[in-house]
Design a protein around this motif. Structure first.
Motif, mmCIF file in Angstrom:
data_model
loop_
_atom_site.group_PDB
_atom_site.id
_atom_site.type_symbol
_atom_site.label_atom_id
_atom_site.label_comp_id
_atom_site.label_asym_id
_atom_site.label_seq_id
_atom_site.Cartn_x
_atom_site.Cartn_y
_atom_site.Cartn_z
ATOM 1 N N GLY A 149 0.724 -1.233 0.076
ATOM 2 C CA GLY A 149 -0.188 -0.229 0.003
ATOM 3 C C GLY A 149 0.988 1.138 -0.002
ATOM 4 N N CYS A 150 1.975 1.016 0.590
ATOM 5 C CA CYS A 150 3.199 2.106 0.505
ATOM 6 C C CYS A 150 4.305 1.584 -0.131
ATOM 7 N N PRO A 151 4.441 1.472 -1.583
ATOM 8 C CA PRO A 151 5.394 0.840 -2.294
ATOM 9 C C PRO A 151 6.845 1.021 -2.032
ATOM 10 N N THR A 152 7.086 2.162 -1.423
ATOM 11 C CA THR A 152 8.553 2.491 -1.139
ATOM 12 C C THR A 152 8.887 2.679 0.580
ATOM 13 N N TRP A 153 9.941 2.803 0.742
ATOM 14 C CA TRP A 153 10.330 3.009 2.165
ATOM 15 C C TRP A 153 11.636 3.719 2.169
ATOM 16 N N PRO A 154 11.985 4.660 3.188
ATOM 17 C CA PRO A 154 11.146 4.880 4.252
ATOM 18 C C PRO A 154 9.912 5.800 4.120
ATOM 19 N N GLN A 155 9.840 6.273 2.724
ATOM 20 C CA GLN A 155 8.709 7.164 2.184
ATOM 21 C C GLN A 155 7.468 6.024 1.767
ATOM 22 N N CYS A 156 6.311 6.530 1.807
ATOM 23 C CA CYS A 156 4.981 5.919 1.514
ATOM 24 C C CYS A 156 5.240 5.793 -0.131
ATOM 25 N N ALA A 208 -3.590 5.991 -9.024
ATOM 26 C CA ALA A 208 -4.620 4.980 -9.539
ATOM 27 C C ALA A 208 -4.220 3.459 -9.312
ATOM 28 N N GLU A 209 -2.971 3.253 -9.108
ATOM 29 C CA GLU A 209 -2.592 1.824 -9.059
ATOM 30 C C GLU A 209 -2.742 1.197 -7.702
ATOM 31 N N VAL A 210 -2.699 2.116 -6.622
ATOM 32 C CA VAL A 210 -2.843 1.400 -5.357
ATOM 33 C C VAL A 210 -4.335 1.924 -4.697
ATOM 34 N N ALA A 211 -5.108 1.062 -4.087
ATOM 35 C CA ALA A 211 -6.218 1.222 -3.501
ATOM 36 C C ALA A 211 -6.094 2.064 -2.380
ATOM 37 N N VAL A 212 -6.964 3.227 -2.035
ATOM 38 C CA VAL A 212 -6.960 3.811 -0.893
ATOM 39 C C VAL A 212 -6.830 3.132 0.479
ATOM 40 N N HIS A 269 -5.678 0.241 0.905
ATOM 41 C CA HIS A 269 -4.381 -0.518 1.079
ATOM 42 C C HIS A 269 -3.333 0.433 1.639
ATOM 43 N N GLN A 270 -3.558 1.613 1.020
ATOM 44 C CA GLN A 270 -2.757 2.713 1.592
ATOM 45 C C GLN A 270 -3.043 2.940 2.979
ATOM 46 N N VAL A 271 -4.281 3.198 3.384
ATOM 47 C CA VAL A 271 -4.484 3.394 4.727
ATOM 48 C C VAL A 271 -4.045 2.339 5.538
ATOM 49 N N VAL A 272 -4.194 1.163 5.181
ATOM 50 C CA VAL A 272 -3.867 -0.115 6.269
ATOM 51 C C VAL A 272 -2.397 0.057 6.393
ATOM 52 N N GLU A 273 -1.578 -0.138 5.255
ATOM 53 C CA GLU A 273 -0.233 -0.025 5.547
ATOM 54 C C GLU A 273 0.534 1.122 6.126
ATOM 55 N N PHE A 274 -0.092 2.210 5.953
ATOM 56 C CA PHE A 274 0.461 3.551 6.483
ATOM 57 C C PHE A 274 0.273 3.413 7.882
ATOM 58 N N GLY A 275 -0.927 2.887 8.230
ATOM 59 C CA GLY A 275 -1.415 2.931 9.834
ATOM 60 C C GLY A 275 -0.419 1.849 10.449
ATOM 61 N N ASN A 276 -0.101 0.711 9.911
ATOM 62 C CA ASN A 276 0.756 0.020 10.554
ATOM 63 C C ASN A 276 1.947 0.561 10.682
ATOM 64 N N ARG A 277 2.717 1.496 9.581
ATOM 65 C CA ARG A 277 3.897 2.066 9.830
ATOM 66 C C ARG A 277 3.800 2.972 10.928
ATOM 67 N N MET A 278 2.693 3.673 11.108
ATOM 68 C CA MET A 278 2.351 4.866 12.266
ATOM 69 C C MET A 278 2.474 4.090 13.844
#
Length: 299
Positions: A36-43, A54-58, A60-69
């Protein structure tokens, strides 16, 4: 100066965050949000937070970014533990365990970055989980060490052979955890379902891995039950017996969850529950081991 109660409360939070992030990591995997965040350390390139893509559903972004938080909570509790025991001028042993928390969190962050950058290779995900379990073990020991007085010498509460048997149980538990990650590596939850990329999986028949994993769990349960009879025979202290009883119950529950998973097609929710169970079994084994030595200050 932080009181003993405050120190122990912080240690509890360390245990919860160290175990909790393994559960949120499992949620990332079963929701296919691993990239959901295809790079690291940046999202995303040029942004540390999710951006419309367009290629990454919102979701998925929220779930992965939430885990990083959640990682920030892990870091904050780890730093709080170091500050609390340092200001309280605790003994060197306690300080070492406290410093292991932020140090291991850095290691976990690096492993997480490698996992993302390698496209969720199954073995990097496995290492990520195993590292979390090791941190849960250390966090429990930190809690126990904090509760002990800084003066006096540690003494055994049970005979040495039974302590060694407990070490053996921890070794078998490690094997259970390792084979569990292998099952996951060959299972249906790869962490990402994008059509333009295929997440590499462990190419081993999953039924074989499940049998290996379950056999080791049975061996682990058998050993701790046998340990229980031995501890009862030598009239081990009540705290030791209580911790053993809790551990046996947790392992039985974990085995039951595994059976239900196997016969119901590995539903996503049970994966997260099973990971939580792994963390609690690890914590309970650590607590049992720690209870076999006590440190009594001068009266």
């Amino acid at each position: 100066m932080p009181s003993l109660r405050v120190q122990r409360l912080i240690a509890v939070l360390v245990i919860l965050t160290q175990g909790g992030i393994s559960v949120t990591g499992a949620i990332v995997r079963v929701t296919a949000s691993g990239l959901g965040c295809p790079t690291w350390p940046q999202c995303f390139p040029g942004s540390f937070t999710p951006v419309p893509h367009a290629e990454v559903a919102v979701v998925h972004q929220v779930v992965e970014f939430g885990n990083r938080m959640i990682t920030f909570l892990v870091v904050l509790t780890a730093i709080a533990a170091v500050l609390a025991v340092t200001r309280a001028r605790r003994r060197r042993e306690v300080l070492i365990y406290a410093w292991l928390m932020p140090a291991s969190t850095v290691v976990q962050a690096i492993i997480g970055g490698i996992t993302v950058r390698t496209g969720l290779l199954w073995w990097t995900v496995a290492i990520h989980l195993l590292a979390s379990m090791a941190m849960v073990w250390l966090a429990v020991l930190l809690f126990v060490k904090i509760g002990q007085p800084d003066t006096g010498a540690p003494t055994a509460t049970v005979p040495k052979p039974l302590r060694q048997l407990t070490i053996l149980s921890a070794v078998i538990l490690s094997a259970v955890l390792v084979t569990g990650t292998l099952v996951t590596g060959a299972g249906p939850h790869a962490g990402d379902k994008s059509l333009d990329r295929v997440v590499p999986r462990l190419q081993v028949e999953i039924t074989t891995l499940v049998h290996m994993h379950s056999s080791l769990l049975v061996a682990y349960l058998s050993l701790i039950v046998a340990l229980g009879f031995a501890l009862a025979a030598v009239r081990a202290p009540r705290p030791v017996m209580v911790r053993l009883g809790v551990l046996v119950a947790l392992v039985c529950a974990q085995g039951l969850i595994g059976v239900v998973q196997f016969y119901t097609g590995v539903p996503a929710v049970l994966v997260a529950v099973h990971v939580a169970g792994a963390a609690t079994c690890t914590a309970a084994t650590a607590a049992l081991w720690a209870s076999m030595r006590e440190r009594v200050g001068p009266s």
